[in-house]
Design a protein around this motif. Sequence first.
Motif, mmCIF file in Angstrom:
data_model
loop_
_atom_site.group_PDB
_atom_site.id
_atom_site.type_symbol
_atom_site.label_atom_id
_atom_site.label_comp_id
_atom_site.label_asym_id
_atom_site.label_seq_id
_atom_site.Cartn_x
_atom_site.Cartn_y
_atom_site.Cartn_z
ATOM 1 N N LEU A 146 0.801 -1.201 -0.191
ATOM 2 C CA LEU A 146 0.035 0.150 -0.012
ATOM 3 C C LEU A 146 0.760 1.315 -0.002
ATOM 4 C CD1 LEU A 146 -3.068 -1.197 2.351
ATOM 5 C CD2 LEU A 146 -2.838 -0.803 -0.082
ATOM 6 N N LEU A 147 2.081 1.144 0.045
ATOM 7 C CA LEU A 147 3.029 2.251 -0.207
ATOM 8 C C LEU A 147 3.916 2.400 -1.467
ATOM 9 C CD1 LEU A 147 4.320 4.793 1.179
ATOM 10 C CD2 LEU A 147 6.238 3.161 2.158
ATOM 11 N N LYS A 148 3.772 3.443 -1.969
ATOM 12 C CA LYS A 148 4.728 3.599 -3.355
ATOM 13 C C LYS A 148 5.586 4.599 -3.136
ATOM 14 C CE LYS A 148 1.694 2.277 -7.145
ATOM 15 N NZ LYS A 148 2.442 2.115 -8.516
ATOM 16 N N LEU A 149 6.646 4.653 -3.731
ATOM 17 C CA LEU A 149 7.414 5.585 -3.754
ATOM 18 C C LEU A 149 7.776 6.303 -5.141
ATOM 19 C CD1 LEU A 149 9.805 4.336 -1.147
ATOM 20 C CD2 LEU A 149 8.243 5.950 -0.600
ATOM 21 N N GLU A 150 7.678 7.618 -5.166
ATOM 22 C CA GLU A 150 8.198 8.372 -6.470
ATOM 23 C C GLU A 150 9.229 8.916 -6.544
ATOM 24 O OE1 GLU A 150 4.886 10.883 -7.987
ATOM 25 O OE2 GLU A 150 3.208 9.272 -7.757
ATOM 26 N N ILE A 151 10.250 8.230 -7.421
ATOM 27 C CA ILE A 151 11.555 9.103 -7.690
ATOM 28 C C ILE A 151 11.719 9.709 -9.010
ATOM 29 C CG2 ILE A 151 12.518 7.207 -6.111
ATOM 30 C CD1 ILE A 151 13.751 6.062 -8.659
ATOM 31 N N THR A 152 12.767 10.688 -9.111
ATOM 32 C CA THR A 152 12.985 11.152 -10.382
ATOM 33 C C THR A 152 14.330 10.826 -11.156
ATOM 34 O OG1 THR A 152 13.997 13.152 -9.302
ATOM 35 C CG2 THR A 152 11.590 13.564 -9.816
ATOM 36 N N SER A 176 6.410 -0.387 -4.186
ATOM 37 C CA SER A 176 6.707 -0.271 -5.691
ATOM 38 C C SER A 176 7.027 1.062 -5.872
ATOM 39 C CB SER A 176 5.177 -0.597 -6.442
ATOM 40 O OG SER A 176 4.375 0.200 -6.134
ATOM 41 N N LEU A 177 7.953 1.301 -6.933
ATOM 42 C CA LEU A 177 8.586 2.688 -7.148
ATOM 43 C C LEU A 177 8.301 2.919 -8.677
ATOM 44 C CD1 LEU A 177 12.100 1.268 -6.234
ATOM 45 C CD2 LEU A 177 10.706 2.485 -4.778
ATOM 46 N N SER A 178 8.253 4.253 -8.493
ATOM 47 C CA SER A 178 7.420 5.034 -9.575
ATOM 48 C C SER A 178 8.500 6.119 -10.096
ATOM 49 C CB SER A 178 6.079 5.644 -9.325
ATOM 50 O OG SER A 178 5.704 6.321 -10.328
ATOM 51 N N LEU A 179 8.831 6.159 -11.542
ATOM 52 C CA LEU A 179 9.876 6.964 -11.937
ATOM 53 C C LEU A 179 8.932 8.447 -12.483
ATOM 54 C CD1 LEU A 179 12.649 7.601 -12.565
ATOM 55 C CD2 LEU A 179 12.333 6.751 -14.996
ATOM 56 N N ASP A 180 9.207 9.295 -11.476
ATOM 57 C CA ASP A 180 8.212 10.648 -11.893
ATOM 58 C C ASP A 180 8.787 11.531 -12.907
ATOM 59 O OD1 ASP A 180 6.328 12.407 -11.127
ATOM 60 O OD2 ASP A 180 6.826 12.863 -9.074
ATOM 61 N N ASP A 181 8.077 12.354 -13.475
ATOM 62 C CA ASP A 181 8.346 13.665 -14.249
ATOM 63 C C ASP A 181 9.290 12.864 -15.562
ATOM 64 O OD1 ASP A 181 7.271 15.167 -12.724
ATOM 65 O OD2 ASP A 181 9.162 15.859 -11.670
ATOM 66 N N PHE A 182 8.928 11.797 -16.123
ATOM 67 C CA PHE A 182 9.757 11.289 -17.122
ATOM 68 C C PHE A 182 9.480 12.136 -18.332
ATOM 69 C CE2 PHE A 182 10.069 8.347 -20.784
ATOM 70 C CZ PHE A 182 11.414 7.883 -20.379
ATOM 71 N N GLY A 183 10.696 12.226 -18.825
ATOM 72 C CA GLY A 183 11.008 13.007 -20.102
ATOM 73 C C GLY A 183 11.716 14.256 -19.873
ATOM 74 N N THR A 184 11.773 14.535 -18.677
ATOM 75 C CA THR A 184 12.393 15.827 -18.362
ATOM 76 C C THR A 184 13.935 15.823 -17.854
ATOM 77 O OG1 THR A 184 11.765 16.022 -15.891
ATOM 78 C CG2 THR A 184 10.176 16.874 -17.277
ATOM 79 N N GLY A 185 14.114 14.627 -17.504
ATOM 80 C CA GLY A 185 15.555 14.270 -17.014
ATOM 81 C C GLY A 185 16.601 13.915 -18.048
ATOM 82 N N GLU A 199 6.652 1.396 -12.419
ATOM 83 C CA GLU A 199 5.729 2.439 -12.968
ATOM 84 C C GLU A 199 6.337 3.631 -13.519
ATOM 85 O OE1 GLU A 199 1.668 3.682 -11.098
ATOM 86 O OE2 GLU A 199 2.864 5.389 -10.687
ATOM 87 N N LEU A 200 6.072 4.216 -14.825
ATOM 88 C CA LEU A 200 6.577 5.341 -15.253
ATOM 89 C C LEU A 200 5.482 6.694 -15.471
ATOM 90 C CD1 LEU A 200 8.699 5.231 -18.606
ATOM 91 C CD2 LEU A 200 6.956 6.703 -18.483
ATOM 92 N N LYS A 201 5.869 7.622 -15.019
ATOM 93 C CA LYS A 201 5.019 8.709 -14.975
ATOM 94 C C LYS A 201 5.361 9.836 -15.969
ATOM 95 C CE LYS A 201 2.706 10.054 -11.273
ATOM 96 N NZ LYS A 201 2.238 10.597 -10.002
ATOM 97 N N ILE A 202 4.578 9.909 -17.026
ATOM 98 C CA ILE A 202 5.056 11.117 -18.182
ATOM 99 C C ILE A 202 4.782 12.606 -17.447
ATOM 100 C CG2 ILE A 202 4.864 11.816 -20.455
ATOM 101 C CD1 ILE A 202 3.454 8.858 -21.007
ATOM 102 N N ASP A 203 5.852 13.321 -17.661
ATOM 103 C CA ASP A 203 5.541 14.641 -17.129
ATOM 104 C C ASP A 203 4.615 15.421 -17.582
ATOM 105 O OD1 ASP A 203 7.207 16.593 -15.192
ATOM 106 O OD2 ASP A 203 6.846 17.750 -16.903
#
Length: 288
Positions: A146-152, A176-185, A199-203
């Motif tokens: 029930l916990l997710k962590l978003e990293i960049t 579970s881990l999520s890659l935040d702001d994808f596309g900006t790095g 998971e991948l989060k598109i910015d």
Amino acid sequence: HLAREQASTVQQYDAAHDTGAENRLELLGDLRRAIGADDQLSLHYQPKVCLATGRVTGVEALIRWQHPRLGRMAPDRFIPMAESTSLIRPLTAHVLDIAVRQAKLWAERGTPIPIAVNLSTRCLLDPGFAGQVFGLLYRTGLPAALLKLEITESVAMADPDRALTVLRALHDAGISLSLDDFGTGHSSMAYLQRLPVDELKIDKSFVQAMADSRADEVLVRTAITLGHNLGLSVVAEGVEDEAAVGALRALGCDIAQGYHYARPMPPEEFDRWLAGYTESLTALATRN
Ligand code: C2E
Ligand code: MG
Ligand code: MG
Ligand code: MG
């Protein structure tokens, strides 16, 4: 009257935006006190919605600071400042504490909702960080699922191997881990492939621009394909209208988050929103 209003606006603007060292130090001191005060910092929750079923798959926790003199401060103003000092550690611990307690509350009420917390790169360079998170889960009894962590992507910059050790420990424990702001790095494909993310989060900048810009639409499309090829679930952030929902669904995007569904809300408001949303979803299903 107008002049006075303008003058006070300018005054407030200066006080809040001044990047001078003195002001920065003052704000950092205020933030340190806010962490201890317990009535200035809170979390707002924004739903993430499955594009295929319409179901809420989780929420993202976003920090809010009600400064006693300056009023509401946007995270973009104080998070980077905290990140440049060691204050980001107690701040992150505080956020995790609130989020995990909220997740536990929802789970106990019979509506378990995974909560995603944003992490600063600095936390991942702290070898003790994973242990702190495990301790918190153990103390509260919250299932790791029930916990997710978003990293960049910036984790790639500082010390990739050290960050990877922490990330693997968290991931191995079922968080579970999520890659935040994808596309900006600027991370390389090789590094992306080594990251234990789910998971991948598109910015939102790309999602917002894709209706009018072919280049942004191509980027969104490519990110979805890349994510799926790596076995990741793909989230679009900044989904503001029905047109974006349709376009993302057509591109095979998995999850959407944005003002079209809801703004980040305090927990009680989120509960009300979810009740109404679930009701309309059920009504829609029974009508068909
Ligand atoms: P983020 O993690 O990428 O969060 C998404 C941001 O987009 C949030 O801004 C959210 O309110 C905003 N947003 C969501 N849907 C829409 C939309 O449809 N349109 C538009 N224009 N914006 C939308 P917010 O809350 O101001 O947070 C900004 C950033 O501050 C976050 O970006 C994250 O990087 C950071 N942040 C927020 N809370 C925390 C925290 O607790 N810890 C850390 N380390 N960082 C945080
Ligand atoms: Mg985020
Ligand atoms: Mg983001
Ligand atoms: Mg962002």
